[in-house]
Design an enzyme around this catalytic site. Structure first.
Site, PDB file in Angstrom:
ATOM      1  N   CYS A 179       0.841  -1.237  -0.026  1.00 38.71           N
ATOM      2  CA  CYS A 179      -0.114   0.014  -0.012  1.00 38.71           C
ATOM      3  C   CYS A 179       0.810   1.360   0.030  1.00 38.71           C
ATOM      4  O   CYS A 179       0.440   2.255  -1.001  1.00 38.71           O
ATOM      5  CB  CYS A 179      -0.907  -0.028   1.136  1.00 38.71           C
ATOM      6  SG  CYS A 179      -0.265   0.279   3.090  1.00 38.71           S
ATOM      7  N   HIS A 219      -2.620   1.265   7.006  1.00 38.33           N
ATOM      8  CA  HIS A 219      -3.041   0.984   5.568  1.00 38.33           C
ATOM      9  C   HIS A 219      -3.001   2.584   5.129  1.00 38.33           C
ATOM     10  O   HIS A 219      -3.784   3.418   5.553  1.00 38.33           O
ATOM     11  CB  HIS A 219      -4.317   0.338   5.431  1.00 38.33           C
ATOM     12  CG  HIS A 219      -4.959   0.239   3.889  1.00 38.33           C
ATOM     13  ND1 HIS A 219      -3.954  -0.433   2.964  1.00 38.33           N
ATOM     14  CD2 HIS A 219      -5.876   0.763   3.054  1.00 38.33           C
ATOM     15  CE1 HIS A 219      -4.595  -0.136   1.804  1.00 38.33           C
ATOM     16  NE2 HIS A 219      -5.741   0.372   1.832  1.00 38.33           N
ATOM     17  N   ASP A 234      -7.684   4.168  -3.760  1.00 36.91           N
ATOM     18  CA  ASP A 234      -6.744   3.117  -3.117  1.00 36.91           C
ATOM     19  C   ASP A 234      -6.446   2.167  -4.400  1.00 36.91           C
ATOM     20  O   ASP A 234      -7.369   1.324  -4.813  1.00 36.91           O
ATOM     21  CB  ASP A 234      -7.655   2.119  -2.031  1.00 36.91           C
ATOM     22  CG  ASP A 234      -6.777   1.106  -1.224  1.00 36.91           C
ATOM     23  OD1 ASP A 234      -5.689   1.216  -1.577  1.00 36.91           O
ATOM     24  OD2 ASP A 234      -7.217   0.613  -0.306  1.00 36.91           O
TER      25      ASP A 234
END
Length: 379
Positions: A179, A219, A234
């Site tokens: 991420c 995250h 995302d």
């Protein structure tokens, strides 16, 4: 196409106008700026700015997060019309002084990314104007072209999320990332193209039992403002990554090429859920608090080095295309089709290496052999 840059102003002696909604917050920020030799003026009455202040008297306008969007946009338009070269900062109080310093010095605007190289990497040659159509197209191409993986963490190397390291790895070397790498890169791409993008964070809930202790905010994801509407973006959530940007300003289900998603208020955060086999499953709870790179440095260090992190214990690779989601978890290879059909098989070492090369398109290195064999044993 050259990377985006901004002009620089020497912070010491700079003239800054700070707009907020709370006098105590405003005074604290202005006091810190004065200590650094910056001439700071301030107001908690945006309606009088055009009367009390001349935009040409300032190098930078800082607008606090408590100012509503309509007022924020009106102020930006009014000040840039009369002073096109003025710097603008959407400030978040805990890091406002650093945001102002970085904007004045240009530290937040070094060349962001080699855009031509990135676009070639993801195979995109479409429009680049900062619109929702461009955002969706870049999002889709990124997921298809750059896999999710944390092999460096599994090798005990840790993961370097500095911009140059990410670019060398994900763009130049044909590798994937997790991420902090994916969304950090995507943030810089979007900023280069003129999108208004803010890095934020989330607590992961995906596949966790209901009685699990709350996870840390480890995250990274992004919030993008387009035409006054906020979008959740995302490209770094592995096998369950949203296949498209998600609207934040509605609780209605949002259908994608794969699952439907929904976003709604959950205490002080946002809950993001994906619908699979008729059930809404929690993915993560999102804080819209803007974060500084130092926040991600700590979270990345923990996630890529802690012995309890699944990235240091398991081979996890994923890729999402328009037709299917491909996931490798140690020796279990899963193909989840857009119609929710699912195929699973267990692989030996040779098959794992083949899938890494052919499906995830990774440049398998000789030093990966030991972890591939360990994954094949399921241990």
């Amino acid at each position: 196409m050259s990377p985006a840059t901004r002009s620089k102003t020497e912070p010491a002696g700079a003239r800054v106008l700070v707009i907020g909604v709370t006098r105590e917050v405003l005074d604290t920020v202005m006091q810190d700026l004065a200590e650094l030799g910056i001439q700071a003026s301030g107001s908690t009455d945006p309606a009088r700015l055009d009367i009390d202040f001349d935009p040409r008297d300032f190098d930078l306008l800082s607008i606090g997060g408590g100012v509503d969007d309509a007022t924020r946009n009106r102020l930006k338009n009014a000040f840039t019309t009369r002073h096109p070269a003025i710097h603008l900062v959407d400030a978040y109080a805990p890091i406002a002084v650093r945001q102002i310093l970085d904007r004045l010095s240009g530290a937040d605007a070094e060349p962001l990314v080699d855009l031509d190289a990135y676009l070639a990497r993801i195979g995109y040659d479409g429009p680049l104007a900062p619109t929702i159509d461009t955002l969706r197209a870049l999002h889709r191409h990124h997921l298809d072209a750059i896999p999710f993986e944390a092999i460096d963490a599994l090798l005990g190397r840790g993961i370097d999320i500095a911009a140059n390291a990410v670019d060398v790895k994900l763009i130049g070397a044909g590798r994937g990332g997790y991420c902090f790498e994916h969304n950090g890169l995507f943030q810089r791409v979007l900023a280069t193209l003129g999108f208004q993008v803010t890095p934020i964070s989330a607590r992961v809930r995906w596949t966790m039992p209901a009685d699990s202790a709350p996870s840390a905010r480890t995250h990274m994801l992004l919030e993008v403002q387009l035409d006054g509407r906020p979008w959740l973006v995302d490209v770094g959530f592995g096998s369950s990554v949203p296949p498209a940007p998600l609207r934040i300003d509605t609780t209605e289900p949002q259908q994608t090429a794969h699952e439907a998603f929904r976003v709604f208020r959950f205490g002080h955060d946002l809950m993001v859920q994906a619908r699979r086999e008729g059930v809404w499953l929690p993915m993560y709870t999102v804080s819209r608090e803007p974060l500084h790179p130092s926040d991600y440095e700590v979270a990345n260090w923990h996630t890529s080095t802690h012995p309890d992190s699944h990235f240091t214990r398991n081979l996890i690779v994923a890729r999402t295309t328009g037709d299917a989601r491909y996931t490798l978890l140690d020796n279990r290879f899963t193909v989840r089709h857009a119609d929710e059909r699912s195929d699973k098989q267990f692989l030996d070492a040779a098959s794992i290496e083949r899938v890494l090369r052919d499906v995830f398109r990774l440049p398998v290195a000789p030093e990966w052999r030991a972890l591939i064999e360990r994954a094949a044993r399921g241990s």
